[in-house]
Enzyme design. Structure first.
Site, PDB file in Angstrom:
ATOM      1  N   TYR A 145       0.825  -1.205   0.000  1.00 36.67           N
ATOM      2  CA  TYR A 145       0.000   0.000   0.000  1.00 36.67           C
ATOM      3  C   TYR A 145       0.863   1.260   0.000  1.00 36.67           C
ATOM      4  O   TYR A 145       0.475   2.282  -0.547  1.00 36.67           O
ATOM      5  CB  TYR A 145      -0.930   0.023   1.224  1.00 36.67           C
ATOM      6  CG  TYR A 145      -2.218  -0.733   1.044  1.00 36.67           C
ATOM      7  CD1 TYR A 145      -2.210  -2.085   0.748  1.00 36.67           C
ATOM      8  CD2 TYR A 145      -3.441  -0.089   1.169  1.00 36.67           C
ATOM      9  CE1 TYR A 145      -3.396  -2.781   0.584  1.00 36.67           C
ATOM     10  CE2 TYR A 145      -4.636  -0.777   1.018  1.00 36.67           C
ATOM     11  CZ  TYR A 145      -4.611  -2.121   0.727  1.00 36.67           C
ATOM     12  OH  TYR A 145      -5.785  -2.797   0.578  1.00 36.67           O
ATOM     13  N   LYS A 196       3.772 -15.457   2.248  1.00 38.55           N
ATOM     14  CA  LYS A 196       4.040 -16.142   0.982  1.00 38.55           C
ATOM     15  C   LYS A 196       5.544 -16.380   0.934  1.00 38.55           C
ATOM     16  O   LYS A 196       6.263 -15.895   0.048  1.00 38.55           O
ATOM     17  CB  LYS A 196       3.526 -15.271  -0.184  1.00 38.55           C
ATOM     18  CG  LYS A 196       3.505 -15.943  -1.545  1.00 38.55           C
ATOM     19  CD  LYS A 196       2.458 -17.036  -1.708  1.00 38.55           C
ATOM     20  CE  LYS A 196       2.595 -17.728  -3.050  1.00 38.55           C
ATOM     21  NZ  LYS A 196       1.800 -18.963  -3.161  1.00 38.55           N
ATOM     22  N   ASP A 228      -2.300 -18.427   0.001  1.00 40.98           N
ATOM     23  CA  ASP A 228      -3.270 -19.118  -0.874  1.00 40.98           C
ATOM     24  C   ASP A 228      -3.952 -20.244  -0.113  1.00 40.98           C
ATOM     25  O   ASP A 228      -5.170 -20.425  -0.167  1.00 40.98           O
ATOM     26  CB  ASP A 228      -2.589 -19.619  -2.160  1.00 40.98           C
ATOM     27  CG  ASP A 228      -1.296 -20.387  -1.911  1.00 40.98           C
ATOM     28  OD1 ASP A 228      -0.783 -20.381  -0.766  1.00 40.98           O
ATOM     29  OD2 ASP A 228      -0.782 -21.000  -2.875  1.00 40.98           O
ATOM     30  N   ASP A 252      -6.176  -7.328   3.902  1.00 37.19           N
ATOM     31  CA  ASP A 252      -7.314  -6.694   3.221  1.00 37.19           C
ATOM     32  C   ASP A 252      -8.181  -7.773   2.580  1.00 37.19           C
ATOM     33  O   ASP A 252      -9.398  -7.793   2.737  1.00 37.19           O
ATOM     34  CB  ASP A 252      -6.789  -5.718   2.156  1.00 37.19           C
ATOM     35  CG  ASP A 252      -7.919  -5.056   1.387  1.00 37.19           C
ATOM     36  OD1 ASP A 252      -8.901  -4.637   2.025  1.00 37.19           O
ATOM     37  OD2 ASP A 252      -7.822  -4.967   0.142  1.00 37.19           O
ATOM     38  N   ASP A 256     -12.006  -9.561   4.168  1.00 36.84           N
ATOM     39  CA  ASP A 256     -13.299  -9.579   3.459  1.00 36.84           C
ATOM     40  C   ASP A 256     -13.826 -11.007   3.359  1.00 36.84           C
ATOM     41  O   ASP A 256     -15.019 -11.259   3.529  1.00 36.84           O
ATOM     42  CB  ASP A 256     -13.162  -9.009   2.033  1.00 36.84           C
ATOM     43  CG  ASP A 256     -13.440  -7.507   1.972  1.00 36.84           C
ATOM     44  OD1 ASP A 256     -13.216  -6.819   2.983  1.00 36.84           O
ATOM     45  OD2 ASP A 256     -13.875  -7.028   0.902  1.00 36.84           O
TER      46      ASP A 256
HETATM   47  C1  IPM Z   1     -10.358  -1.682   3.752  1.00 37.03           C
HETATM   48  C2  IPM Z   1     -10.641  -1.062   2.406  1.00 37.03           C
HETATM   49  C3  IPM Z   1      -9.521  -0.085   2.071  1.00 37.03           C
HETATM   50  C4  IPM Z   1      -8.218  -0.867   2.032  1.00 37.03           C
HETATM   51  C5  IPM Z   1      -9.747   0.699   0.755  1.00 37.03           C
HETATM   52  C6  IPM Z   1     -11.056   1.454   0.745  1.00 37.03           C
HETATM   53  C7  IPM Z   1      -8.604   1.637   0.458  1.00 37.03           C
HETATM   54  O1  IPM Z   1     -10.790  -2.048   1.452  1.00 37.03           O
HETATM   55  O2  IPM Z   1     -10.230  -0.931   4.736  1.00 37.03           O
HETATM   56  O3  IPM Z   1     -10.284  -2.902   3.832  1.00 37.03           O
HETATM   57  O4  IPM Z   1      -7.891  -1.451   0.997  1.00 37.03           O
HETATM   58  O5  IPM Z   1      -7.533  -0.890   3.039  1.00 37.03           O
HETATM   59 MG    MG Z   2     -10.795  -4.009   2.220  1.00 36.32          MG
END
Ligand code: IPM
Ligand code: MG
Length: 368
Positions: A145, A196, A228, A252, A256
């Protein structure tokens, strides 16, 4: 009476709607548990660009600096104004900037599937075991990032080259590893470190450092997993995980995935913490889901992730543990009473009633 200052930055999309409910819940908790909250709202994201020409207006940043904690909504509307350069768009200019500005290196994302929401989990009931309860600890200010160089170059002949750099130093890995081991000590004492190491230099260093730091925490069982395989194991047997330690981008992605197991991204709160000075940790609290522009303004968004983020704020930044627990219990009570926003609604559930953002917020507030 104890008194705390919160900067509330609702942002874009569903941000303002879910923030409104979280503020209402915070006020109810403050009243019940006897502390004073000064909550000041300020624009950020596209709302910041509209109000002051910048995704993170100077006044908003100043407010954050003068506050004890930040409650954040969400920012970014991918379809808005393509002429605004990527460096000035909300994701980089507001969210990533705030993370960096306040040194918020430790991102905690607790995923918990409530038993009554088993139907909202995409996995078959037998894979859910006795329940899914995972804490993702994501490093938040390093890796791809932020690594330099980060650019797109023109190669001529109509070709371009995009470069992102994955970079971690030993101290960056050490401090996030300590956070993860300490969190595991307070839970089921198992830490799975994701990397990884079979391909990336970063992975090799990550594994070495985490293993070394682990020697200080003999009560925590440490295992390493390639990312993975980790993604696959989350789907196959999520109950094997307690704390998952990830670098920025892997965290990240896996957070999710884990959120989906917890029933909905709309249930996943997060705390982003900086260094602790004395017994105070400055923190930034946000739902892990996005701005959901498709449902914004329609009273359809689930406010739970924002409300649970407010609970994390009270606990982690202010030590108001009883108030935080009361908010979490109120969320559980509202769910157990059958309140369901669209994302967790199933017509097959007896006693479930489909509610909107406001009704869910009101049910939670009433349960405080
Ligand atoms: C998160 C989001 C952010 C990230 C985006 C919106 C920049 O996906 O907080 O998980 O990638 O960190
Ligand atoms: Mg995210």
């Amino acid at each position: 009476m104890k008194s705390y200052k919160i900067a509330a930055l609702a942002g874009d999309g569903i941000g303002p709607e879910v923030m409104r409910e979280a503020i209402q819940v915070l006020r109810a908790a403050a009243k019940k548990f006897g502390f004073t909250l000064t909550i000041t709202e300020a624009p950020v994201g596209w709302a910041g660009i509209d109000a002051a020409g910048k995704a993170l207006p100077d006044a908003t940043l100043a407010l954050c600096r003068n506050s004890d904690a930040i409650l954040f909504g969400s920012v970014g509307l991918p379809d808005r104004d393509p002429t605004i350069p990527k460096e000035e768009r909300p994701e980089r200019a507001a969210l990533l900037r705030l993370r960096k500005e306040f040194g918020l290196f430790a991102n905690l994302r607790p995923v918990k599937l409530p038993a009554v929401l088993a139907h909202a989990c995409p996995l078959a009931k037998e894979r859910q075991g006795a329940g899914i309860d995972i804490l993702v600890v994501r490093e938040l200010t390093g890796g791809m990032y932020f690594g330099q160089p980060k650019k797109t170059e023109d190669l001529g002949g109509g070709h371009q080259r995009a470069i992102d750099t994955m970079v971690y130093t030993t101290p960056e890995i050490e401090r996030i590893a300590h956070v993860a081991f300490k969190a595991a000590q307070l839970r089921r004492k198992k830490l799975t470190s994701i990397d990884k190491a079979n391909v990336l230099e970063n992975g090799i260093l990550w594994r070495e450092v985490v293993t070394r730091i682990g020697k200080n925490y003999p009560d925590v069982t440490l295992e390493h997993m390639f990312v993975d395989n980790g993604a696959m194991q989350l789907m196959l047997k999520p109950t094997q995980f307690d704390v998952l330690l990830c670098e920025n981008m892997f965290g990240d992605i896996l957070s999710d995935e884990a959120a989906a197991l917890g029933g909905s991204l709309g249930m996943l709160p997060s705390a982003s913490l900086g260094a602790t000075t004395g017994n105070q940790t400055f923190g930034f609290y946000e739902p892990a889901g996005g701005t959901a522009p498709d449902i914004a303004g329609k009273n359809l968004a689930k406010p739970i992730a924002q409300i649970l983020s407010a609970a994390m704020l009270l606990r982690q930044s202010f030590g108001e543990n009883a108030a935080a627990a009361a908010i979490e219990a109120a969320v559980t009570a509202a769910i157990n009473a059958g309140n369901r926003t669209g994302d967790i609604f199933s017509a097959h559930e007896v006693n479930a009633k489909r509610v909107g953002t406001r009704e869910m917020g009101a049910a939670i507030t009433a349960a405080i």
